[in-house]
Design a protein around this motif. Structure first.
Motif, PDB file in Angstrom:
ATOM      1  N   THR A 200       0.835  -1.213   0.000  1.00  0.00           N
ATOM      2  CA  THR A 200       0.000   0.000   0.000  1.00  0.00           C
ATOM      3  C   THR A 200       0.863   1.253   0.000  1.00  0.00           C
ATOM      4  O   THR A 200       0.564   2.237  -0.695  1.00  0.00           O
ATOM      5  CB  THR A 200      -0.933  -0.007   1.216  1.00  0.00           C
ATOM      6  OG1 THR A 200      -1.742  -1.172   1.180  1.00  0.00           O
ATOM      7  CG2 THR A 200      -1.835   1.223   1.209  1.00  0.00           C
ATOM      8  N   ASP A 204       0.309   3.701  -2.999  1.00  0.00           N
ATOM      9  CA  ASP A 204      -0.374   4.955  -2.672  1.00  0.00           C
ATOM     10  C   ASP A 204       0.593   6.116  -2.531  1.00  0.00           C
ATOM     11  O   ASP A 204       0.332   7.231  -2.989  1.00  0.00           O
ATOM     12  CB  ASP A 204      -1.184   4.796  -1.386  1.00  0.00           C
ATOM     13  CG  ASP A 204      -2.362   3.842  -1.566  1.00  0.00           C
ATOM     14  OD1 ASP A 204      -2.575   3.412  -2.709  1.00  0.00           O
ATOM     15  OD2 ASP A 204      -3.045   3.540  -0.580  1.00  0.00           O
ATOM     16  N   LYS A 205       1.691   5.881  -1.872  1.00  0.00           N
ATOM     17  CA  LYS A 205       2.627   6.971  -1.614  1.00  0.00           C
ATOM     18  C   LYS A 205       3.696   7.112  -2.692  1.00  0.00           C
ATOM     19  O   LYS A 205       4.166   8.215  -2.949  1.00  0.00           O
ATOM     20  CB  LYS A 205       3.311   6.755  -0.253  1.00  0.00           C
ATOM     21  CG  LYS A 205       2.349   6.565   0.907  1.00  0.00           C
ATOM     22  CD  LYS A 205       1.450   7.779   1.113  1.00  0.00           C
ATOM     23  CE  LYS A 205       0.536   7.576   2.313  1.00  0.00           C
ATOM     24  NZ  LYS A 205      -0.389   8.718   2.502  1.00  0.00           N
ATOM     25  N   GLU A 221      -5.306   7.487  -9.951  1.00  0.00           N
ATOM     26  CA  GLU A 221      -6.351   7.290  -8.949  1.00  0.00           C
ATOM     27  C   GLU A 221      -7.523   6.472  -9.485  1.00  0.00           C
ATOM     28  O   GLU A 221      -8.104   5.668  -8.758  1.00  0.00           O
ATOM     29  CB  GLU A 221      -6.853   8.641  -8.452  1.00  0.00           C
ATOM     30  CG  GLU A 221      -5.830   9.424  -7.625  1.00  0.00           C
ATOM     31  CD  GLU A 221      -6.383  10.742  -7.142  1.00  0.00           C
ATOM     32  OE1 GLU A 221      -7.551  11.053  -7.471  1.00  0.00           O
ATOM     33  OE2 GLU A 221      -5.659  11.471  -6.441  1.00  0.00           O
ATOM     34  N   LEU A 225      -4.718   2.618  -9.560  1.00  0.00           N
ATOM     35  CA  LEU A 225      -4.865   2.293  -8.143  1.00  0.00           C
ATOM     36  C   LEU A 225      -5.791   1.106  -7.903  1.00  0.00           C
ATOM     37  O   LEU A 225      -5.469   0.224  -7.098  1.00  0.00           O
ATOM     38  CB  LEU A 225      -5.348   3.527  -7.380  1.00  0.00           C
ATOM     39  CG  LEU A 225      -5.244   3.452  -5.856  1.00  0.00           C
ATOM     40  CD1 LEU A 225      -3.800   3.199  -5.431  1.00  0.00           C
ATOM     41  CD2 LEU A 225      -5.759   4.734  -5.209  1.00  0.00           C
ATOM     42  N   ARG A 229      -4.582  -2.412  -6.007  1.00  0.00           N
ATOM     43  CA  ARG A 229      -5.190  -2.948  -4.788  1.00  0.00           C
ATOM     44  C   ARG A 229      -5.582  -4.407  -4.967  1.00  0.00           C
ATOM     45  O   ARG A 229      -5.393  -5.227  -4.055  1.00  0.00           O
ATOM     46  CB  ARG A 229      -6.406  -2.100  -4.417  1.00  0.00           C
ATOM     47  CG  ARG A 229      -6.017  -0.726  -3.865  1.00  0.00           C
ATOM     48  CD  ARG A 229      -7.218   0.168  -3.681  1.00  0.00           C
ATOM     49  NE  ARG A 229      -6.835   1.453  -3.092  1.00  0.00           N
ATOM     50  CZ  ARG A 229      -7.656   2.497  -3.000  1.00  0.00           C
ATOM     51  NH1 ARG A 229      -8.897   2.404  -3.469  1.00  0.00           N
ATOM     52  NH2 ARG A 229      -7.237   3.620  -2.450  1.00  0.00           N
TER      53      ARG A 229
END
Length: 554
Positions: A200, A204-205, A221, A225, A229
């Protein structure tokens, strides 16, 4: 399923293990009635001897080793090989049902040319079987030779070492679990949680941050993303599949866990590719927006739907084959036969489908084009898999099957580079030839001066003598893309023609009947008196052109 729900599912699954374990031990009570003597008279007795002597409360690997045909592997420890073989059975989740094992000394396998062999599970362990050696049934020499390889495949990446390390923690039982199993389970949960947090953070980062810095944050996004996931869950399933066999769970419950894991793998891969289709469609959509054609804008949604349907079908087949161990060959055979029947019953639908493919390949028109074909006359609004939607000039909507569109003759007005304007200008018979000549010259200058007319091809000539007029052919082309701009250009040119006629005193003719009467001295005749000097007409034409050019410059 989010990560919290996934952990809850794993926890509840593990809570159900003690009951399943107790049930399995109860079913094996008949093993304790077997004589202490090693009995290898049938596949049934050999199987009981092997598994019974490797139980925790009756651990005699030297007796279990007597069920192995060690021919060719005399240099290896039979006790260790028997333990590894049992661990392979447990790791693969192969359930041994003694009621299904033949208790015949001369048993022959009808599926293997009548050989005296017995397979436990041809799908999961095709290389492990019993064979009759003399008067005894033993694990075949081939099977014994495969034990180390099968053990490494069942416990890859060094996880086999944990089989020796974890039991050293302690064998005390709590809630039906050994202490080392509880510790191993906690370690596994920690590894799952750590891997999820790490992935994650990287996505995400890390990845999302880089995409935002490069101006692709929206794509990251909304498209990348979700794929990342689902990929994270897939890695968690791989981690569980790698370390759960080390916990040596009871075979009854472990067999169900294996089915769940083997089902989740192709299922999650299918979901990943399903999400990737959205990424591909977004890329093609952006590429289509850069082209002038609007037909590829309609093609992108169709490609997305087709790819998603293809992914779902292939993914379902893999789930059935890999997860549920179903033979899909008969299913595919039945599907092909059923497909022929469906194809015969749906010939028109298939024809329309291929018609849509031909439309996208040939591109006879695109969305927004004005087309005509027989009774069809309107603007294309949408091209689907089955039909094409056309908005008529009555504002009604027509749906035409693509099979008919592909076979029809289409007149595409939207692909015209030039739009023709042809009319006949009629002037009165009393117009002098010199004035006609100057009028024609003025018309040509109007065409040349207009910014949207084709300059290399146009025809303006005195072309006929009709019953009531002198006819001038006015044949020009406008270089405009739409009908609205064509009408605007026609309006501008016609206004210029009227002003030219007014400036030169040219009268347009219309169907009339003239009654000639004697002219009275005090009255002027209706016939106009023209200036006999051509220079005067040339001067008027010069004044007209000069005034119009000034208007154009201003």
């Amino acid at each position: 399923m989010n990560f919290k729900n996934f952990l809850l599912f794993v926890f509840l699954l593990c809570l159900s293990i003690p009951a399943a374990k107790a049930q399995l031990l109860t079913e094996q009570d008949d093993l304790r009635e077997v004589s202490e003597e090693v009995n290898l008279n049938s596949p049934y007795h050999t199987t009981l001897t092997f598994f019974y002597n490797l139980e925790e409360d009756n651990f005699h690997p030297e007796k279990a080793a007597k069920t192995l045909n060690l021919k060719g592997v005399e240099n290896q420890n039979g006790n260790q090989l028997s333990i590894k073989l049992k661990q392979v059975f447990e790791g693969k989740g192969v359930i041994i049902r003694t009621s299904e094992i033949p208790n015949e000394q001369n048993y022959r396998d009808s599926t293997s040319n009548g050989d005296q062999i017995f397979y436990f599970d041809k799908q999961q362990l095709p290389g492990v079987f019993l064979e009759k050696v003399g008067s005894q049934w033993k694990f075949s020499a081939f099977s014994v030779g495969q034990i180390n390889t099968l053990h490494r495949e069942t416990y890859p990446f060094g996880t086999a070492k944990l089989l020796d390390l974890l039991p050293k923690i302690g064998n005390q039982e709590y809630l039906g679990f050994h202490l080392w199993q509880l510790v191993g389970f906690l370690i596994l949960v920690f590894l799952v949680f750590l891997s999820h947090m790490l992935f994650t953070f990287l996505v995400d980062k890390g990845l999302l941050y880089l995409l935002k810095r490069t101006g692709y944050g929206y794509i990251g996004e909304n498209y990348l993303l979700p794929v990342a996931r689902i990929t994270s869950f897939y890695f968690i399933v791989l981690l569980l599949a790698l370390f759960l066999p080390v916990l040596q769970l009871p075979t009854g419950i472990w067999a169900w866990i294996i089915v769940i894991i083997k089902t989740l793998k192709p299922l999650l891969i299918t979901v990943i590719f399903y999400k990737i289709v959205d990424v591909i469609a977004a890329y093609f959509s952006k590429m289509a927006s850069r082209t002038e054609s609007t037909l590829d804008d309609q093609l992108v949604p169709l490609i997305r739907k087709t790819l998603k349907a293809f992914v779902v079908i292939i993914g379902t087949l893999f789930v059935l084959k890999e997860g549920l161990d179903l033979d899909i060959i008969p299913f595919l055979t039945g599907l092909s036969i059923g497909g022929v029947a469906i194809a015969l019953a749906a010939q028109d639908t298939i024809k329309n489908f291929f018609g849509s493919i031909m439309i996208f390949l040939d591109r006879p028109f695109q969305v927004g084009d004005w087309i005509t074909s027989g009774d069809l006359d309107g603007t294309v609004e949408e091209v689907g898999f089955r039909s094409t939607r056309v908005r008529t000039f009555r504002n009604s909507v027509m749906y035409i099957p693509n099979g008919k569109v592909a076979d029809a003759t289409i007149d595409n007005h939207g692909l015209r580079q030039y739009r023709r304007f042809y009319t006949t200008l009629t002037i009165t018979y009393d117009t002098p030839p010199e004035l006609v000549e100057e009028f024609v010259k003025g018309l040509r200058e109007i065409v040349l001066a207009h910014p949207k007319t084709r300059k290399d091809t146009f025809h303006v000539y005195f072309n006929g003598l009709s019953s009531y007029s002198l006819d001038i052919m006015f044949y020009i082309f406008f270089e405009v893309p739409t009908w609205a701009e064509e009408l605007e250009c026609k309006h501008e040119v016609l206004i210029k023609i009227m002003k030219l006629a007014e400036s030169l005193d040219v009268r347009f003719a219309f169907p009339t009947q003239t009654v000639h009467m004697e002219t009275f001295p005090e009255k002027k005749g209706l016939t106009p008196v023209y200036d006999p000097e051509i220079k005067n007409y040339q001067a008027k034409l010069g004044q007209f052109l000069q005034s119009e050019l000034k208007k154009k410059d201003s």
